[in-house]
Design a protein around this motif. Structure first.
Motif, PDB file in Angstrom:
ATOM      1  N   PRO A  12     -31.906  41.138  71.010  1.00 52.57           N
ATOM      2  CA  PRO A  12     -31.528  41.353  72.407  1.00 52.57           C
ATOM      3  C   PRO A  12     -30.562  40.263  72.869  1.00 52.57           C
ATOM      4  CG  PRO A  12     -33.922  41.306  72.119  1.00 52.57           C
ATOM      5  CD  PRO A  12     -33.314  40.837  70.842  1.00 52.57           C
ATOM      6  N   ALA A  13     -29.837  40.579  73.922  1.00 47.04           N
ATOM      7  CA  ALA A  13     -28.926  39.613  74.527  1.00 47.04           C
ATOM      8  C   ALA A  13     -29.393  39.306  75.943  1.00 47.04           C
ATOM      9  CB  ALA A  13     -27.503  40.157  74.558  1.00 47.04           C
ATOM     10  N   VAL A  14     -29.168  38.071  76.358  1.00 41.72           N
ATOM     11  CA  VAL A  14     -29.423  37.680  77.733  1.00 41.72           C
ATOM     12  C   VAL A  14     -28.160  37.044  78.292  1.00 41.72           C
ATOM     13  CG1 VAL A  14     -31.890  37.321  77.313  1.00 41.72           C
ATOM     14  CG2 VAL A  14     -30.307  35.375  77.164  1.00 41.72           C
ATOM     15  N   ALA A  15     -28.013  37.127  79.597  1.00 42.60           N
ATOM     16  CA  ALA A  15     -26.900  36.457  80.272  1.00 42.60           C
ATOM     17  C   ALA A  15     -27.421  35.168  80.891  1.00 42.60           C
ATOM     18  CB  ALA A  15     -26.319  37.364  81.349  1.00 42.60           C
ATOM     19  N   TRP A  16     -26.774  34.052  80.567  1.00 42.65           N
ATOM     20  CA  TRP A  16     -27.114  32.774  81.196  1.00 42.65           C
ATOM     21  C   TRP A  16     -26.031  32.498  82.233  1.00 42.65           C
ATOM     22  CZ3 TRP A  16     -31.136  29.200  79.821  1.00 42.65           C
ATOM     23  CH2 TRP A  16     -31.107  28.026  80.594  1.00 42.65           C
ATOM     24  N   VAL A  17     -26.419  32.538  83.502  1.00 43.83           N
ATOM     25  CA  VAL A  17     -25.464  32.409  84.592  1.00 43.83           C
ATOM     26  C   VAL A  17     -25.587  31.023  85.215  1.00 43.83           C
ATOM     27  CG1 VAL A  17     -24.600  33.414  86.738  1.00 43.83           C
ATOM     28  CG2 VAL A  17     -25.712  34.877  85.047  1.00 43.83           C
ATOM     29  N   GLY A  18     -24.451  30.340  85.358  1.00 44.68           N
ATOM     30  CA  GLY A  18     -24.439  29.072  86.072  1.00 44.68           C
ATOM     31  C   GLY A  18     -24.738  27.882  85.188  1.00 44.68           C
ATOM     32  N   VAL A  41     -22.270  32.911  81.267  1.00 44.99           N
ATOM     33  CA  VAL A  41     -21.508  33.411  82.405  1.00 44.99           C
ATOM     34  C   VAL A  41     -21.331  32.231  83.358  1.00 44.99           C
ATOM     35  CG1 VAL A  41     -21.420  35.119  84.254  1.00 44.99           C
ATOM     36  CG2 VAL A  41     -22.597  35.673  82.114  1.00 44.99           C
ATOM     37  N   PRO A  42     -20.133  31.682  83.476  1.00 46.06           N
ATOM     38  CA  PRO A  42     -19.957  30.446  84.248  1.00 46.06           C
ATOM     39  C   PRO A  42     -20.421  30.552  85.697  1.00 46.06           C
ATOM     40  CG  PRO A  42     -18.003  30.926  82.943  1.00 46.06           C
ATOM     41  CD  PRO A  42     -18.877  32.118  82.845  1.00 46.06           C
ATOM     42  N   ASP A  43     -20.142  31.675  86.347  1.00 47.75           N
ATOM     43  CA  ASP A  43     -20.535  31.861  87.740  1.00 47.75           C
ATOM     44  C   ASP A  43     -20.706  33.343  88.015  1.00 47.75           C
ATOM     45  OD1 ASP A  43     -17.889  32.937  88.217  1.00 47.75           O
ATOM     46  OD2 ASP A  43     -17.181  30.864  88.352  1.00 47.75           O
ATOM     47  N   VAL A  44     -21.121  33.676  89.226  1.00 46.74           N
ATOM     48  CA  VAL A  44     -21.401  35.066  89.583  1.00 46.74           C
ATOM     49  C   VAL A  44     -20.162  35.928  89.464  1.00 46.74           C
ATOM     50  CG1 VAL A  44     -22.123  36.567  91.477  1.00 46.74           C
ATOM     51  CG2 VAL A  44     -23.355  34.437  91.036  1.00 46.74           C
ATOM     52  N   LEU A  59     -30.829  32.505  85.375  1.00 45.48           N
ATOM     53  CA  LEU A  59     -30.064  31.721  86.339  1.00 45.48           C
ATOM     54  C   LEU A  59     -30.402  30.246  86.180  1.00 45.48           C
ATOM     55  CD1 LEU A  59     -30.793  33.957  89.467  1.00 45.48           C
ATOM     56  CD2 LEU A  59     -28.867  34.154  87.901  1.00 45.48           C
ATOM     57  N   GLY A  60     -29.466  29.454  85.724  1.00 44.64           N
ATOM     58  CA  GLY A  60     -29.698  28.021  85.613  1.00 44.64           C
ATOM     59  C   GLY A  60     -29.816  27.408  86.998  1.00 44.64           C
ATOM     60  N   SER A  61     -31.007  26.921  87.338  1.00 47.00           N
ATOM     61  CA  SER A  61     -31.275  26.420  88.694  1.00 47.00           C
ATOM     62  C   SER A  61     -31.511  24.918  88.636  1.00 47.00           C
ATOM     63  CB  SER A  61     -32.495  27.138  89.289  1.00 47.00           C
ATOM     64  OG  SER A  61     -32.287  28.531  89.347  1.00 47.00           O
ATOM     65  N   ASP A  62     -30.458  24.173  88.915  1.00 43.70           N
ATOM     66  CA  ASP A  62     -30.567  22.716  88.864  1.00 43.70           C
ATOM     67  C   ASP A  62     -30.733  22.088  90.240  1.00 43.70           C
ATOM     68  OD1 ASP A  62     -28.059  23.348  89.758  1.00 43.70           O
ATOM     69  OD2 ASP A  62     -26.974  22.041  88.371  1.00 43.70           O
ATOM     70  N   ALA A  63     -30.820  22.904  91.288  1.00 45.85           N
ATOM     71  CA  ALA A  63     -31.050  22.421  92.651  1.00 45.85           C
ATOM     72  C   ALA A  63     -31.689  23.549  93.447  1.00 45.85           C
ATOM     73  CB  ALA A  63     -29.737  21.976  93.303  1.00 45.85           C
ATOM     74  N   SER A  64     -32.381  23.190  94.520  1.00 45.15           N
ATOM     75  CA  SER A  64     -33.142  24.186  95.270  1.00 45.15           C
ATOM     76  C   SER A  64     -32.265  25.247  95.911  1.00 45.15           C
ATOM     77  CB  SER A  64     -33.974  23.488  96.353  1.00 45.15           C
ATOM     78  OG  SER A  64     -34.956  22.664  95.769  1.00 45.15           O
ATOM     79  N   ALA A  65     -31.075  24.891  96.347  1.00 43.81           N
ATOM     80  CA  ALA A  65     -30.240  25.823  97.100  1.00 43.81           C
ATOM     81  C   ALA A  65     -29.019  26.275  96.311  1.00 43.81           C
ATOM     82  CB  ALA A  65     -29.800  25.181  98.407  1.00 43.81           C
ATOM     83  N   CYS A  66     -29.113  26.282  94.978  1.00 40.42           N
ATOM     84  CA  CYS A  66     -27.919  26.621  94.193  1.00 40.42           C
ATOM     85  C   CYS A  66     -27.660  28.123  94.148  1.00 40.42           C
ATOM     86  CB  CYS A  66     -28.029  26.049  92.782  1.00 40.42           C
ATOM     87  SG  CYS A  66     -29.413  26.682  91.828  1.00 40.42           S
ATOM     88  N   TRP A  67     -28.650  28.964  94.489  1.00 36.73           N
ATOM     89  CA  TRP A  67     -28.455  30.411  94.486  1.00 36.73           C
ATOM     90  C   TRP A  67     -28.757  30.977  95.862  1.00 36.73           C
ATOM     91  CZ3 TRP A  67     -25.860  31.833  90.468  1.00 36.73           C
ATOM     92  CH2 TRP A  67     -26.028  31.171  89.249  1.00 36.73           C
ATOM     93  N   GLN A  68     -27.849  31.854  96.318  1.00 37.34           N
ATOM     94  CA  GLN A  68     -28.005  32.492  97.615  1.00 37.34           C
ATOM     95  C   GLN A  68     -28.291  33.980  97.422  1.00 37.34           C
ATOM     96  OE1 GLN A  68     -28.009  30.480 100.260  1.00 37.34           O
ATOM     97  NE2 GLN A  68     -27.525  28.765  98.885  1.00 37.34           N
ATOM     98  N   LEU A  69     -28.743  34.623  98.500  1.00 37.88           N
ATOM     99  CA  LEU A  69     -29.063  36.047  98.427  1.00 37.88           C
ATOM    100  C   LEU A  69     -27.851  36.865  98.001  1.00 37.88           C
ATOM    101  CD1 LEU A  69     -31.059  38.342  98.859  1.00 37.88           C
ATOM    102  CD2 LEU A  69     -30.428  38.354 101.281  1.00 37.88           C
ATOM    103  N   LEU A 102     -37.206  32.759  95.524  1.00 35.03           N
ATOM    104  CA  LEU A 102     -35.995  33.563  95.590  1.00 35.03           C
ATOM    105  C   LEU A 102     -36.379  35.043  95.590  1.00 35.03           C
ATOM    106  CD1 LEU A 102     -33.776  31.659  92.996  1.00 35.03           C
ATOM    107  CD2 LEU A 102     -33.415  31.740  95.465  1.00 35.03           C
ATOM    108  N   PRO A 103     -35.788  35.846  96.452  1.00 32.57           N
ATOM    109  CA  PRO A 103     -36.184  37.265  96.515  1.00 32.57           C
ATOM    110  C   PRO A 103     -35.821  38.008  95.234  1.00 32.57           C
ATOM    111  CG  PRO A 103     -34.255  36.834  97.895  1.00 32.57           C
ATOM    112  CD  PRO A 103     -34.766  35.506  97.451  1.00 32.57           C
TER     113      PRO A 103
END
Length: 281
Positions: A12-18, A41-44, A59-69, A102-103
């Motif tokens: 299988p393949a996965v996308a690593w975003v961010g 995937v460098p960004d959205v 989704l690489g989450s290195d800070a609390s607010a790095c991803w928005q809705l 995150l929703p």
């Protein structure tokens, strides 16, 4: 089949975003790459022209607010059948435990990602939805029952386990959970596990990892090179968790214990062709 699938159509393949920098995310990405093909995937915005269909979007989450809705909405529209998974570093774990989630996103601590992913892939290969496939409105009890089901062995027999914990209450609860899932608990130890472990797998609830426990882990690995050691740490940090992985731990799981992470760390629910979750690189 798209050209992107031609290189390795058996995995299988996965996308690593961010983000994929820093010791925690670097380890998580390298460990996941031992299980699946990882497409960066460098960004959205870069997700839109990529012609492949990932099993999961990480989704690489290195800070609390790095991803928005808006980011989540864009990714969900691009890959509507792929569950969104936030890979949370230590900086994000405080919000993960007490703040709003995150929703429509499953959040996984960085150290548990390969174990959790191994379980999800096995469940997916068995045509079961698993917790990422359940709707966000599903009752918490339903999600827990689905997660606990992942602990059951894939074959007719379970795994021979030794269990150790700092406190008797934790020891009994963990041993009973594993025994109820069909695994054979051959030894229970309160405190540090003995060096002559008779089992194939050791689950050690270390409480909070410190230098003395890391040294004991190194002795366990030297004395039993073939022993698979799963360490439970109350609040994993990059320095102690990575030190434990270098010392020989197969996985480091935090609290509260996620049954899917525990199943993947044990190797009890892994699809054919997938190796063990990776160690430190």
């Amino acid at each position: 089949m798209t050209p992107n699938h031609a290189a390795s159509d058996s995995r299988p393949a996965v996308a690593w975003v961010g983000a994929a920098h820093g010791p925690e995310l670097e380890w998580a990405r390298a460990a996941v790459a031992e299980l699946v093909d990882v497409r960066d995937v460098p960004d959205v915005d870069a997700a839109e022209p990529m012609p492949f269909w990932p099993a999961f979007v990480l989704l690489g989450s290195d800070a609390s607010a790095c991803w928005q809705l808006a980011d989540l909405t864009t990714l969900a529209r691009r890959w509507p059948l792929a569950p969104l998974v936030s890979v949370a570093t230590s900086l994000v774990e405080g919000r993960r435990r007490s703040g709003p989630a995150l929703p429509a996103t499953e959040e996984v601590p960085w150290s548990e990602l390969p174990a959790r992913l191994a379980t999800w892939l096995a469940v997916r290969a068995a045509d079961r939805p698993g917790t990422p496939g359940l709707p966000a409105t599903a009752r918490r009890e339903d999600r827990m029952l689905e997660a606990v089901a992942a602990l059951a062995p894939a074959g007719p027999a379970g795994i021979r386990l030794s269990v150790a914990a700092q406190r008797p209450l934790d020891l009994d609860g963990l041993a009973d959970l594993l025994a109820a899932a069909g695994h054979e608990v051959v030894r229970r130890s309160c405190g540090r596990p003995p060096l002559d472990e008779p089992a194939d797998v050791l689950v050690w609830d270390a409480g909070t990892l410190d230098s003395s426990q890391l040294a004991w882990l190194g002795l366990l690995t030297a004395n039993r090179p073939g022993l698979r050691i799963v360490v439970i740490d109350s609040f994993p940090r990059s320095d102690t968790a990575l030190a434990a992985l270098r010392a020989g731990a197969a996985a480091v799981i935090g609290r509260p214990i996620a049954p899917e992470s525990l199943a993947g760390a044990l190797g009890a629910d892994r699809p054919t062709g997938l190796g063990p979750p990776g160690r430190s690189h």
